[in-house]
Design an enzyme around this catalytic site. Structure first.
Site, PDB file in Angstrom:
ATOM      1  N   GLY A 170       0.481  -1.177   0.403  1.00 25.31           N
ATOM      2  CA  GLY A 170       0.313   0.178  -0.519  1.00 25.31           C
ATOM      3  C   GLY A 170       0.797   1.097   0.054  1.00 25.31           C
ATOM      4  O   GLY A 170       0.408   2.134   0.617  1.00 25.31           O
ATOM      5  N   ASN A 186       1.747   3.184  -2.282  1.00 28.11           N
ATOM      6  CA  ASN A 186       1.156   4.997  -3.788  1.00 28.11           C
ATOM      7  C   ASN A 186       0.444   5.522  -3.223  1.00 28.11           C
ATOM      8  O   ASN A 186      -0.053   6.134  -3.995  1.00 28.11           O
ATOM      9  CB  ASN A 186       1.095   3.294  -4.839  1.00 28.11           C
ATOM     10  CG  ASN A 186      -0.262   2.861  -4.270  1.00 28.11           C
ATOM     11  OD1 ASN A 186      -0.947   2.976  -3.228  1.00 28.11           O
ATOM     12  ND2 ASN A 186      -1.140   2.760  -5.188  1.00 28.11           N
ATOM     13  N   GLY A 235      -2.048   7.729   1.178  1.00 28.62           N
ATOM     14  CA  GLY A 235      -1.262   7.823   2.768  1.00 28.62           C
ATOM     15  C   GLY A 235      -0.897   7.461   2.977  1.00 28.62           C
ATOM     16  O   GLY A 235       0.599   7.654   2.464  1.00 28.62           O
ATOM     17  N   ILE A 236      -0.454   6.977   4.331  1.00 32.98           N
ATOM     18  CA  ILE A 236       0.472   6.467   5.041  1.00 32.98           C
ATOM     19  C   ILE A 236       1.116   5.136   4.606  1.00 32.98           C
ATOM     20  O   ILE A 236       2.749   6.034   4.658  1.00 32.98           O
ATOM     21  CB  ILE A 236       0.207   5.413   6.501  1.00 32.98           C
ATOM     22  CG1 ILE A 236      -0.627   7.103   7.186  1.00 32.98           C
ATOM     23  CG2 ILE A 236       1.052   5.159   7.390  1.00 32.98           C
ATOM     24  CD1 ILE A 236      -1.583   6.950   8.682  1.00 32.98           C
ATOM     25  N   GLY A 237       1.224   4.630   3.505  1.00 36.40           N
ATOM     26  CA  GLY A 237       2.068   4.515   3.268  1.00 36.40           C
ATOM     27  C   GLY A 237       3.146   4.658   1.910  1.00 36.40           C
ATOM     28  O   GLY A 237       4.566   4.391   2.099  1.00 36.40           O
ATOM     29  N   SER A 261      -4.176  -0.134  14.291  1.00 36.58           N
ATOM     30  CA  SER A 261      -5.238   1.123  14.234  1.00 36.58           C
ATOM     31  C   SER A 261      -5.328   1.036  15.686  1.00 36.58           C
ATOM     32  O   SER A 261      -4.915   0.439  16.404  1.00 36.58           O
ATOM     33  CB  SER A 261      -5.637   0.918  13.551  1.00 36.58           C
ATOM     34  OG  SER A 261      -7.082   1.759  13.473  1.00 36.58           O
ATOM     35  N   TYR A 319     -13.497  -3.299  10.707  1.00 40.54           N
ATOM     36  CA  TYR A 319     -12.659  -2.906  10.335  1.00 40.54           C
ATOM     37  C   TYR A 319     -10.943  -2.914  11.575  1.00 40.54           C
ATOM     38  O   TYR A 319      -9.726  -3.515  11.557  1.00 40.54           O
ATOM     39  CB  TYR A 319     -12.594  -1.501  10.347  1.00 40.54           C
ATOM     40  CG  TYR A 319     -11.075  -0.729   9.690  1.00 40.54           C
ATOM     41  CD1 TYR A 319     -10.335  -1.090   8.342  1.00 40.54           C
ATOM     42  CD2 TYR A 319     -10.843   0.256  10.602  1.00 40.54           C
ATOM     43  CE1 TYR A 319      -9.749  -0.318   8.886  1.00 40.54           C
ATOM     44  CE2 TYR A 319      -9.406   0.555  10.240  1.00 40.54           C
ATOM     45  CZ  TYR A 319      -8.722   0.261   9.735  1.00 40.54           C
ATOM     46  OH  TYR A 319      -7.400   1.237   9.085  1.00 40.54           O
TER      47      TYR A 319
END
Length: 322
Positions: A28, A30, A32-34, A157, A182
């Site tokens: 991930g 590409n 957000g946090i990633g 999270s 989630y």
């Protein structure tokens, strides 16, 4: 005599140490946090591989990193965590002899019903966020074991702190509520990261597993990285009051980056933001009470093996043929 701990300079989130020759994989990476994890790791002169299901977004993220980090060694590979059958080819496409760290960051969150499933029939948040990373780790283990001190960094999270797993309904078949599902999928990831480290230590492995969480990370507090992320003036002003307690995704990346790079970090630890666990520089915090339940961790491990087809002891062996 000055101890090595006291002589070590304080950790600077804006100037991470160099990691020439290292190879890091960020799922991930590409967005957000990633994305910010990948950008910050790229500044260390390591090779950083961004794994995501959309090749065009991966290339856009790489271009953004190169524009901000001169000489960045960054590239993208396709990885669809909703498709377990794609994991083997994705690992083969890495084209590396060893991996010094993997950051399990990618995830999916559904805001509204209905409940969805992956192609393998797994609830999509539990299947993508937890099961796929569980199976991916097994595929990556030979590459991680080839490094002298590799790390598996699992992004949990803060939402998982108030959740508890229902081991009889891991995939929310009986009671599906998106927010809770989630949070439980992220909690499962965190249980996995800690249980993995226990098993690696028992086997005498040099690979360490660390769990991190980003605190409260908002888009409105995140600096622009067009076209990956564009923050409008309205969003900036609207998000200003939240900055008292929360932070942007660039800061949410700090615990994971430290877990990858800092030699003081140890397997089995939990790292998060310093201020109330929601914002600020990264620190090692006490593992949450419910995460210390090794019975739950073992039952989740066994269920994950069954659901993914990964053998219980396979994390210390070479992966099966695709």
């Amino acid at each position: 005599m000055t101890s090595s701990k006291s002589s070590r300079p304080p950790w600077d989130v804006r100037r991470p140490p160099r990691a020439d020759g290292s190879v890091f994989l960020v799922t991930g990476g590409n967005a957000g946090i990633g994305y910010f994890i990948a950008e910050q790791l790229s500044a260390t002169r390591a090779t950083v591989v961004l794994a995501g299901r959309n090749p065009s977004k991966g290339e856009a993220a790489c271009a953004s990193i190169r524009s901000r980090v001169p000489g960045a060694r960054v590239r993208a590979v396709r990885l669809d965590l909703a498709d377990l059958a794609s994991l083997g080819p994705a690992v083969e496409s890495l084209g590396v002899e060893r991996l010094d760290a993997v950051v399990h960051n990618a995830g999916v969150a559904l805001d509204d019903p209905p409940r969805e499933e992956t192609g393998a029939g797994h609830e999509i948040m539990f299947g993508t966020n937890h099961l796929a990373h569980f199976a991916l780790t097994q595929r990556l283990m030979p590459l991680l074991a080839a490094s002298p001190a590799a790390r598996v960094v699992t992004m949990g999270s803060f939402a998982a702190k108030t959740e508890r797993l229902d081991l009889d309904d891991l995939q929310s078949c009986e009671d599906y509520r998106p927010g809770r599902t989630y949070g439980r999928s992220k909690l499962a990831q965190m249980y996995f990261g800690l249980e993995l480290d226990r098993r690696l230590r028992a086997a005498g492995s040099a690979v360490a597993s660390v769990v991190v969480h980003p605190g409260g990370a908002l888009d409105s507090l995140t600096p622009s990285r067009p076209p990956v992320h564009v923050r409008t003036a309205g969003a900036r002003l609207g998000g200003a009051p939240a900055a008292l307690l929360l932070q942007g995704k660039h800061a949410g990346a700090w615990p994971a980056v430290r877990a990858v790079l800092d030699p003081a970090v140890r397997g089995g630890q939990l790292w998060g933001p310093r201020v109330f666990g929601l914002r600020g520089r990264p620190r090692c915090e006490q593992v949450w009470d419910h995460l210390t339940d090794t019975v739950v961790a073992e039952r989740l491990w066994n269920a994950s093996c069954e659901l993914t087809g990964v053998g219980s002891g396979a994390f210390l062996t070479t992966p099966p043929a695709p």
